[in-house]
Scaffold this motif. Structure first.
Motif, PDB file in Angstrom:
ATOM      1  N   MET A 135       0.842  -1.199   0.000  1.00 49.26           N
ATOM      2  CA  MET A 135       0.000   0.000   0.000  1.00 49.26           C
ATOM      3  C   MET A 135       0.872   1.243   0.000  1.00 49.26           C
ATOM      4  N   THR A 136       0.261   2.336  -0.443  1.00 51.91           N
ATOM      5  CA  THR A 136       0.939   3.618  -0.489  1.00 51.91           C
ATOM      6  C   THR A 136       0.056   4.649   0.198  1.00 51.91           C
ATOM      7  N   ILE A 137       0.635   5.410   1.087  1.00 49.12           N
ATOM      8  CA  ILE A 137      -0.091   6.526   1.684  1.00 49.12           C
ATOM      9  C   ILE A 137      -0.077   7.655   0.661  1.00 49.12           C
ATOM     10  N   THR A 138      -1.246   8.034   0.185  1.00 50.26           N
ATOM     11  CA  THR A 138      -1.328   9.077  -0.834  1.00 50.26           C
ATOM     12  C   THR A 138      -1.663  10.446  -0.256  1.00 50.26           C
ATOM     13  N   ARG A 139      -2.180  10.441   0.961  1.00 51.34           N
ATOM     14  CA  ARG A 139      -2.535  11.701   1.605  1.00 51.34           C
ATOM     15  C   ARG A 139      -2.630  11.469   3.098  1.00 51.34           C
ATOM     16  N   SER A 140      -2.040  12.358   3.863  1.00 50.63           N
ATOM     17  CA  SER A 140      -2.156  12.263   5.316  1.00 50.63           C
ATOM     18  C   SER A 140      -2.307  13.668   5.886  1.00 50.63           C
ATOM     19  N   GLU A 141      -3.082  13.768   6.947  1.00 55.93           N
ATOM     20  CA  GLU A 141      -3.397  15.057   7.541  1.00 55.93           C
ATOM     21  C   GLU A 141      -3.357  14.956   9.060  1.00 55.93           C
ATOM     22  N   VAL A 142      -3.009  16.071   9.673  1.00 57.63           N
ATOM     23  CA  VAL A 142      -3.098  16.206  11.120  1.00 57.63           C
ATOM     24  C   VAL A 142      -4.223  17.202  11.380  1.00 57.63           C
ATOM     25  N   LEU A 143      -5.107  16.862  12.315  1.00 51.95           N
ATOM     26  CA  LEU A 143      -6.311  17.655  12.555  1.00 51.95           C
ATOM     27  C   LEU A 143      -6.333  18.256  13.961  1.00 51.95           C
ATOM     28  N   LEU A 144      -6.891  19.439  14.032  1.00 55.28           N
ATOM     29  CA  LEU A 144      -7.266  20.065  15.300  1.00 55.28           C
ATOM     30  C   LEU A 144      -8.707  20.498  15.080  1.00 55.28           C
ATOM     31  N   LYS A 145      -9.631  19.872  15.756  1.00 49.49           N
ATOM     32  CA  LYS A 145     -11.050  20.089  15.466  1.00 49.49           C
ATOM     33  C   LYS A 145     -11.740  20.842  16.593  1.00 49.49           C
ATOM     34  N   TYR A 165     -14.630  31.759  20.388  1.00 52.55           N
ATOM     35  CA  TYR A 165     -14.277  31.369  19.024  1.00 52.55           C
ATOM     36  C   TYR A 165     -14.044  29.868  18.969  1.00 52.55           C
ATOM     37  N   THR A 166     -14.271  29.322  17.797  1.00 56.59           N
ATOM     38  CA  THR A 166     -13.978  27.914  17.535  1.00 56.59           C
ATOM     39  C   THR A 166     -13.055  27.852  16.317  1.00 56.59           C
ATOM     40  N   VAL A 167     -11.969  27.100  16.450  1.00 57.53           N
ATOM     41  CA  VAL A 167     -10.991  26.990  15.374  1.00 57.53           C
ATOM     42  C   VAL A 167     -10.777  25.522  15.035  1.00 57.53           C
ATOM     43  N   SER A 168     -10.859  25.209  13.746  1.00 64.56           N
ATOM     44  CA  SER A 168     -10.517  23.879  13.246  1.00 64.56           C
ATOM     45  C   SER A 168      -9.416  24.037  12.211  1.00 64.56           C
ATOM     46  N   VAL A 169      -8.425  23.142  12.287  1.00 64.17           N
ATOM     47  CA  VAL A 169      -7.289  23.209  11.380  1.00 64.17           C
ATOM     48  C   VAL A 169      -7.014  21.805  10.832  1.00 64.17           C
ATOM     49  N   THR A 170      -6.840  21.720   9.523  1.00 64.17           N
ATOM     50  CA  THR A 170      -6.398  20.491   8.866  1.00 64.17           C
ATOM     51  C   THR A 170      -5.083  20.814   8.182  1.00 64.17           C
ATOM     52  N   VAL A 171      -4.050  20.033   8.509  1.00 60.98           N
ATOM     53  CA  VAL A 171      -2.729  20.282   7.941  1.00 60.98           C
ATOM     54  C   VAL A 171      -2.302  19.073   7.115  1.00 60.98           C
ATOM     55  N   GLY A 172      -2.051  19.300   5.846  1.00 63.01           N
ATOM     56  CA  GLY A 172      -1.536  18.245   4.976  1.00 63.01           C
ATOM     57  C   GLY A 172      -0.079  18.013   5.311  1.00 63.01           C
ATOM     58  N   TYR A 173       0.198  16.851   5.879  1.00 59.25           N
ATOM     59  CA  TYR A 173       1.537  16.566   6.386  1.00 59.25           C
ATOM     60  C   TYR A 173       1.840  15.091   6.193  1.00 59.25           C
ATOM     61  N   ASP A 174       2.967  14.789   5.607  1.00 64.73           N
ATOM     62  CA  ASP A 174       3.344  13.401   5.361  1.00 64.73           C
ATOM     63  C   ASP A 174       3.851  12.771   6.653  1.00 64.73           C
ATOM     64  N   TYR A 175       2.992  12.007   7.286  1.00 64.00           N
ATOM     65  CA  TYR A 175       3.414  11.362   8.538  1.00 64.00           C
ATOM     66  C   TYR A 175       3.656   9.863   8.364  1.00 64.00           C
ATOM     67  N   ALA A 176       4.021   9.458   7.140  1.00 62.87           N
ATOM     68  CA  ALA A 176       4.315   8.041   6.882  1.00 62.87           C
ATOM     69  C   ALA A 176       5.432   7.530   7.790  1.00 62.87           C
ATOM     70  N   LYS A 177       6.461   8.337   8.011  1.00 63.34           N
ATOM     71  CA  LYS A 177       7.562   7.926   8.881  1.00 63.34           C
ATOM     72  C   LYS A 177       7.057   7.683  10.307  1.00 63.34           C
ATOM     73  N   ALA A 178       6.224   8.559  10.815  1.00 67.36           N
ATOM     74  CA  ALA A 178       5.682   8.410  12.171  1.00 67.36           C
ATOM     75  C   ALA A 178       4.766   7.191  12.267  1.00 67.36           C
ATOM     76  N   ALA A 179       4.017   6.927  11.204  1.00 63.74           N
ATOM     77  CA  ALA A 179       3.132   5.764  11.211  1.00 63.74           C
ATOM     78  C   ALA A 179       3.932   4.476  11.361  1.00 63.74           C
ATOM     79  N   GLU A 180       5.134   4.446  10.801  1.00 62.56           N
ATOM     80  CA  GLU A 180       6.012   3.280  10.920  1.00 62.56           C
ATOM     81  C   GLU A 180       6.783   3.270  12.243  1.00 62.56           C
ATOM     82  N   SER A 181       7.313   4.437  12.643  1.00 57.60           N
ATOM     83  CA  SER A 181       8.210   4.486  13.804  1.00 57.60           C
ATOM     84  C   SER A 181       7.488   4.538  15.145  1.00 57.60           C
ATOM     85  N   ASP A 182       6.237   5.028  15.144  1.00 62.68           N
ATOM     86  CA  ASP A 182       5.482   5.223  16.389  1.00 62.68           C
ATOM     87  C   ASP A 182       6.200   6.199  17.321  1.00 62.68           C
TER      88      ASP A 182
END
Length: 129
Positions: free
Chosen positions: A2-12, A33-50
């Motif tokens: 498999m290939t990670i094609t898109r990964s995001e970090v969220l603050l909802k 105020y309410t703030v939501s943030v989606t950041v496009g970030y390649d976290y493939a390394k973190a997904a493997e390394s934990d």
């Protein structure tokens, strides 16, 4: 395979009491105020390394947003752009950031849950969307 094609970090829907607004009274009294943030970030390394050092830490993202929210501004557009600039400055490999900033119960004589802005920024250095 498999290939990670898109990964995001969220603050909802992070909630803040801050002092933004065109009217001086808004900047004096403040509002919720309410703030939501989606950041496009390649976290493939973190997904493997934990390992948190291999990712964009959402606790650090919260602190960054909080810092920008605590700086009074007239326009929410300005605050959202400052948040975006700070994200790209701290995490230079960020591909994009979506920022939603809502003033809850805005003082405009209308019954609504909130009013605000959405901002989508793309990092020209990464050329990803």
């Amino acid at each position: 395979m498999m290939t990670i094609t898109r990964s995001e970090v969220l603050l909802k829907e992070a909630r803040f009491y801050a002092f933004h607004g065109v009217m001086s009274q808004e900047r004096k009294v403040g509002a919720e105020y309410t703030v939501s943030v989606t950041v496009g970030y390649d976290y493939a390394k973190a997904a493997e390394s934990d390992t948190v050092d291999d990712t964009l830490n959402y606790a650090e993202l919260y602190e960054l947003v909080k810092s920008e929210m605590m700086q009074p501004s007239q326009l929410l557009e300005h605050v959202a752009l400052r948040i975006g600039k700070a994200i790209f400055q701290k995490w230079t490999e960020t591909a994009y950031a979506d920022i939603q900033l809502i003033k809850n119960n805005p003082p405009m004589g209308a019954a609504c849950a909130g009013a605000g802005v959405n901002l989508h920024l793309t990092n020209d250095k990464t050329k990803q969307c």
